[in-house]
Design a protein around this motif. Sequence first.
Motif, mmCIF file in Angstrom:
data_model
loop_
_atom_site.group_PDB
_atom_site.id
_atom_site.type_symbol
_atom_site.label_atom_id
_atom_site.label_comp_id
_atom_site.label_asym_id
_atom_site.label_seq_id
_atom_site.Cartn_x
_atom_site.Cartn_y
_atom_site.Cartn_z
ATOM 1 N N VAL A 1 -7.231 3.691 -3.978
ATOM 2 C CA VAL A 1 -6.751 2.820 -3.132
ATOM 3 C C VAL A 1 -7.568 1.724 -2.932
ATOM 4 C CG1 VAL A 1 -6.294 2.626 -0.285
ATOM 5 C CG2 VAL A 1 -7.149 5.045 -2.098
ATOM 6 N N VAL A 2 -6.140 0.187 -3.287
ATOM 7 C CA VAL A 2 -5.906 -1.491 -2.999
ATOM 8 C C VAL A 2 -5.663 -1.693 -2.050
ATOM 9 C CG1 VAL A 2 -6.410 -1.672 -5.664
ATOM 10 C CG2 VAL A 2 -3.924 -1.150 -4.386
ATOM 11 N N ALA A 3 -6.177 -2.010 -1.200
ATOM 12 C CA ALA A 3 -5.911 -2.921 0.514
ATOM 13 C C ALA A 3 -6.465 -4.592 0.782
ATOM 14 C CB ALA A 3 -6.784 -2.239 1.531
ATOM 15 N N HIS A 4 -6.502 -5.206 1.689
ATOM 16 C CA HIS A 4 -6.380 -6.177 1.834
ATOM 17 C C HIS A 4 -8.158 -7.097 1.693
ATOM 18 C CE1 HIS A 4 -6.274 -10.221 2.888
ATOM 19 N NE2 HIS A 4 -4.753 -10.940 2.401
ATOM 20 N N GLY A 5 -8.295 -5.508 2.896
ATOM 21 C CA GLY A 5 -9.632 -6.607 3.307
ATOM 22 C C GLY A 5 -10.247 -7.892 3.924
ATOM 23 N N SER A 6 -11.272 -8.184 4.626
ATOM 24 C CA SER A 6 -11.610 -9.712 5.493
ATOM 25 C C SER A 6 -12.197 -10.104 5.312
ATOM 26 C CB SER A 6 -10.924 -9.815 6.604
ATOM 27 O OG SER A 6 -11.209 -10.328 7.043
#
Lengths: 295, 357
Positions: free
Chosen positions: A11-16
């Motif tokens: 699962v790839v996501a933006h993050g912060s």
Amino acid sequence: MTDHRSQALVVVAHGSHLNPDSSAPANEHADTVRASGAFDEVRTGFWKEEPSLREVLRTVEADEAYVVPLFISEGYFTEQVIPRELRLDGWDVSAWDSDGLSADSATLTAGDVEKTVHYCGPVGTHGSFTDVLVRRAESVTGDPDVGRDFGLAVVGHGTERNENSAKAIEYHADRIRERGRFEEVQALYMDEEPEVDDVTDYFESDDVVVVPLFVSDGFHTQEDIPEDMGLTDDYRTGYDVPAAVDGSRLWYAGAVGTESLTADVIIERAADAGADVGDAVERVRDSTAPEPADD
Amino acid sequence: MDTERRLDALVGAVADGPVDCDGLRVERDDGYAVETPEGRHEGLDEAALRETLAADERLLDNWWTWHRLDGSRRAFLRWVEGADERPVDERYDLLEEGLTAGWGNLWIRVDLDDAETRRYELRHADDAAVDPADLTSFDDPLDLRRPLKFDDDGRYRPLKTAPNAPTGWRLGGLTGRDCVEAVDVAYPATVANWHRERTGTLDITHWRETTERQTGIYGVVEELPREAVEWVAEAACVDSQCLKRREWQYDEADDLAVDGGDGQFPCREPCSLVVAAARRWTTLEREEERTYELTLTPSEKEQVEAVIDAVADGTTDEIREADVYEGANRYRTRYLRAKRLDDEGNLCGVPTDPGDD
């Protein structure tokens, strides 16, 4: 199972760098998929957190990696940033042959690992994501049959940042409208007409569920939209659900991507790309169903 | 210990080719040949082979343990117990008591449980000697995700390899696989990159290549001047700020002067935090320098320097409330502000832009 090639979900996501909750949905949905047992391995990778998109594939043991972007729409991240950072050899967006909503998957290799990578379209444009929006409305109202006498607003960025973002919002709003479950369904935008600021102008129903089409809660969903709609003068003081605004009752749902059924769409994306997930889709739908509220 | 199961597995493995692990060598030719630190036996039938192997349970168990792992996970767990340096018998003696290793700020302990199986425990290195009852216990590596997001002051940690991991927890009873998983939660991809480095396959992406790849709002970063990249590395990529050892340079043939540090695991490319910060520095470096005339006493000049040092080193909390001999003491700094900043916040009353007088 003699020729079983092990399969991983990534699962790839933006993050912060600033908001600790940004990566929470990706991790939670990954946990749900992990518990389903549909994959030998489930990993998460982030643009702004670790493991980075650059290094996530080297943490994967399996032969095949199904990469599913936890993003709302097709665009800059899904078409450029993610494939580039994952080093997907020979990637070209034409491999998806998409009209902005129809990205499915492309099978590629990555430059730094010896694996087959199935790069899937984003979660937010999958047809089943419509069900997540509806499930979000059920969750926030505590009513598994919510719809009658209720309006539903789907909220997102306008076209200013990404044309496909508005496409995804309209796509899901249209699909929910066609089902005839809610009295009214309206797409609203943060930076163009019809604006979320005027939400009550667009509905005749007394009760309106407002679902922002965002992956995770952050500045937009926790500060901007609640203040724009008049749920609160100051986001720091919080708001009621439902909240009375201009004679309507607004049921503000927060980011749709936090809804646990999102895990189902992640599995469906991988299954559409060829992953063997058995009956995990049905099981995750059951396991993520909200408990009916006590009357 | 389930000796029969191990023997079955080893006999099965030898059918596919010779077995060679830490002093145990078994091959099949005319019958079986077994070599152990005790000597060599040849021409054994399977029953004799099993009898010979069963006589040294540690050697057998050692093979069993490692044959089920491969790649970076195997290499890392072997490193934890010094398997390449310590003979099996000596190592198992030590494992009875427990062996420890450090990985960044992590403390890793391995010992043998009642079934003679390796069990791993992880803590913050500062908690190595703390009574386990005083630590919050977890048993699933993924349970570490949430606590490790925040430092001991509750602040979000955007960089997992920053040396500010929280204390107060332990993760016990882990299998080897779970141990590596937990290390990967704490310091993602460090085991994989460490292993690549040890096997000569670490792929380093230097500053120029990294910044040339950037698009969108980060596209400007490639404009950052060469000398400023030194300051970036000194600001963010030294041991006090990150546990990784910086292996990337300005370019393949153009090393940075700043030391890459002594970290155990390599940093193979400028991370997203560095790229995002460098974007800001790129914007700031576009400004032309100006000459300002500021009037300060010598002590005030030194105090400004002390404040910069204290903020940069993160030591403001360590300066005692009443220690007015420290330039970065709060009262001292408030006094300086009262004296030297005007109502607009201009240092010595000098406007930032000349026209703003």
